[in-house]
Enzyme design. Structure first.
Site, mmCIF file in Angstrom:
data_model
loop_
_atom_site.group_PDB
_atom_site.id
_atom_site.type_symbol
_atom_site.label_atom_id
_atom_site.label_comp_id
_atom_site.label_asym_id
_atom_site.label_seq_id
_atom_site.Cartn_x
_atom_site.Cartn_y
_atom_site.Cartn_z
ATOM 1 N N TRP A 89 2.430 -9.345 22.939
ATOM 2 C CA TRP A 89 1.583 -8.345 23.802
ATOM 3 C C TRP A 89 -0.208 -8.208 24.092
ATOM 4 O O TRP A 89 -0.801 -8.593 24.731
ATOM 5 C CB TRP A 89 1.453 -6.467 22.636
ATOM 6 C CG TRP A 89 3.213 -6.852 23.342
ATOM 7 C CD1 TRP A 89 4.457 -6.345 22.300
ATOM 8 C CD2 TRP A 89 3.694 -6.153 24.779
ATOM 9 N NE1 TRP A 89 6.144 -6.307 23.059
ATOM 10 C CE2 TRP A 89 5.043 -5.340 24.740
ATOM 11 C CE3 TRP A 89 2.927 -6.520 25.463
ATOM 12 C CZ2 TRP A 89 5.808 -5.022 25.359
ATOM 13 C CZ3 TRP A 89 4.022 -5.578 26.929
ATOM 14 C CH2 TRP A 89 4.839 -4.981 26.568
ATOM 15 N N ASP A 159 -4.110 -2.847 20.001
ATOM 16 C CA ASP A 159 -3.561 -1.869 20.422
ATOM 17 C C ASP A 159 -2.169 -1.806 19.173
ATOM 18 O O ASP A 159 -1.580 -2.275 18.381
ATOM 19 C CB ASP A 159 -3.064 -3.129 21.121
ATOM 20 C CG ASP A 159 -1.424 -2.068 21.654
ATOM 21 O OD1 ASP A 159 -0.772 -1.463 21.543
ATOM 22 O OD2 ASP A 159 -0.606 -2.941 22.364
ATOM 23 N N LYS A 183 7.175 4.981 19.533
ATOM 24 C CA LYS A 183 8.500 3.946 19.036
ATOM 25 C C LYS A 183 7.828 5.092 17.594
ATOM 26 O O LYS A 183 8.466 5.505 17.400
ATOM 27 C CB LYS A 183 6.577 2.238 18.640
ATOM 28 C CG LYS A 183 8.136 1.340 19.278
ATOM 29 C CD LYS A 183 7.224 1.393 20.127
ATOM 30 C CE LYS A 183 7.499 -0.212 21.016
ATOM 31 N NZ LYS A 183 7.427 -0.786 22.154
HETATM 32 C C1 LIG Z 1 2.508 -3.640 20.969
HETATM 33 C C2 LIG Z 1 2.641 -3.471 22.433
HETATM 34 N N1 LIG Z 1 2.117 -3.118 23.234
HETATM 35 C C3 LIG Z 1 1.958 -3.393 24.424
HETATM 36 C C4 LIG Z 1 3.039 -2.168 24.954
HETATM 37 C C5 LIG Z 1 3.160 -1.931 26.120
HETATM 38 O O1 LIG Z 1 3.511 -0.799 26.357
HETATM 39 P P1 LIG Z 1 3.857 0.511 27.476
HETATM 40 O O2 LIG Z 1 4.894 -0.075 28.200
HETATM 41 O O3 LIG Z 1 3.757 1.974 27.155
HETATM 42 O O4 LIG Z 1 2.730 0.269 28.543
HETATM 43 C C6 LIG Z 1 4.507 -2.432 23.867
HETATM 44 C C7 LIG Z 1 5.653 -1.425 24.568
HETATM 45 O O5 LIG Z 1 5.742 -1.364 23.940
HETATM 46 C C8 LIG Z 1 4.303 -3.079 22.816
HETATM 47 O O6 LIG Z 1 4.736 -3.561 21.805
#
Ligand SMILES: Cc1ncc(COP(=O)(O)O)c(C=O)c1O
Length: 348
Positions: A89, A159, A183
């Protein structure tokens, strides 16, 4: 999501708050919805002891949108930002930021296959950076920072999509925290952001109002129609967390859950393996492999039959992954470890 939250939402689905209609059918400009939204924010502020000089925003577009929107808002044109690359991520955050900011990858765990975290002393930080971005918990690689890194006066951006509300947190150490809700907060389609108010004034480049964080803050996250259903469910989850004893209690519970699972993996004599250096193991996401990958499909099938769902690993890593989010009770982790022992006995 916590079962009691879902049950309450079910009870209230057709007649919310005495209104004779669902929460999804309310106007977001109506008194009832605005009161509920304010209460959700107040409860989140209580849970995290959020200081008054931070705004709380309930946005849409997920964490992925923020990978771009944060550099658009926090860095001026031609500016640079430091990024720590600790897994899937953070690597995504880096590639999505690149059109908007000069990215300095201050440290990376890539050479170690993201099995450990680059120690703070190895980070090559730029004191002129607009901010430092990191991912405290890598959902796919299962690595988690134990400490909040000290980055001096440069705002720290995190994040926290997969570990927000998993334990106590000192919000004042951050410039900006963002988390997709799906989550530990509520359903997908909602993003919670906690941002130090002075940073809202940083955006100088031309952009549509919908991308400007200061506009969202000025309109109490109702610049356009918010995700009303997600906001409501987030509010119920915050109430549930308060009733559980708050984040100190959640932190203890999450520690116990993770310890139980890692003990089962480490005590399996190599039948199961977690690839992550013990100093960086995540309390929320535990990837593990079986000693023989040919058994993976059978493990997934049998675990599903036993009522243990969503254990198949992310396609980027394969193997298995157990996510131990707040709503997962200790009993579920106990059931998983018992299943794992039983499976290894039957398929030795
Ligand atoms: C740490 C992290 N960052 C970003 C995301 C991407 O999130 P989204 O699909 O809500 O854009 C996720 C996935 O759920 C994640 O676990």
């Amino acid at each position: 999501m916590p079962q009691s939250v879902l049950e309450r939402a079910q009870r209230e689905l057709l007649d919310w708050n005495g209104s004779g209609a669902s929460v999804m059918e309310q106007s977001h400009r109506g008194k009832r919805f605005i009161e509920m939204a304010a209460q959700a924010e107040a409860d989140l502020r209580t849970l995290l002891a959020i200081p008054a000089d931070y705004a709380v925003l309930f946005l849409q577009g997920g964490a992925t949108q923020q990978f771009a929107q944060i550099p658009m808002n926090l860095a001026g044109e031609g500016g640079s930002a430091d990024y720590v690359d600790s897994g899937h991520w953070s690597a995504k955050a880096i590639s999505e930021a690149a059109p908007y900011v000069r990215v300095n990858v201050a440290a990376s765990g890539r050479a170690d296959d993201y099995r450990r975290l680059p120690s703070r002393d190895s980070w090559q930080l730029d004191p002129q950076a607009a901010y430092v971005h990191y991912t405290p918990n890598e959902t796919i690689h299962g690595v988690e920072f134990r400490e909040i890194p000290d980055v001096g006066a440069v705002p720290l951006v995190a994040d926290m999509s997969s570990n927000i509300l998993s334990g106590p947190l000192d919000v004042s150490r951050f410039g900006l925290i963002y988390a997709g809700a799906q989550k530990n907060i509520g359903p997908s389609g909602l993003l919670v952001m906690i941002i130090r108010r002075d940073l809202l004034q940083r955006a100088t480049r031309p952009m549509a109002r919908i991308f400007r964080l200061a506009e969202h803050a000025a309109h109490d996250s109702m610049l356009n129609t918010p995700n009303t259903w997600g906001w409501y469910l987030a509010g119920l989850t915050f109430q549930w967390l308060l009733a559980q004893g708050g984040l100190a209690a959640m932190g203890q519970r999450n520690h116990a859950k993770a310890a139980l699972l890692y003990e089962a993996i480490d005590g399996s004599g190599g039948y199961y393996r977690n690839p992550v250096d013990p100093s960086a193991r995540s309390r929320m996401n535990v990837p593990f492999t079986l000693h023989d990958g040919a058994l993976d499909a059978m493990f997934v099938r049998e675990s599903e039959t036993a009522g243990l769902l969503a254990l198949k690993g992310h396609k980027a890593l394969g193997g298995m992954r157990a996510s131990l989010y707040n709503a997962v009770p200790l009993e579920a982790v106990l059931a998983l470890t018992e299943f794992m022992q039983d499976f290894s006995r039957r398929h030795g």
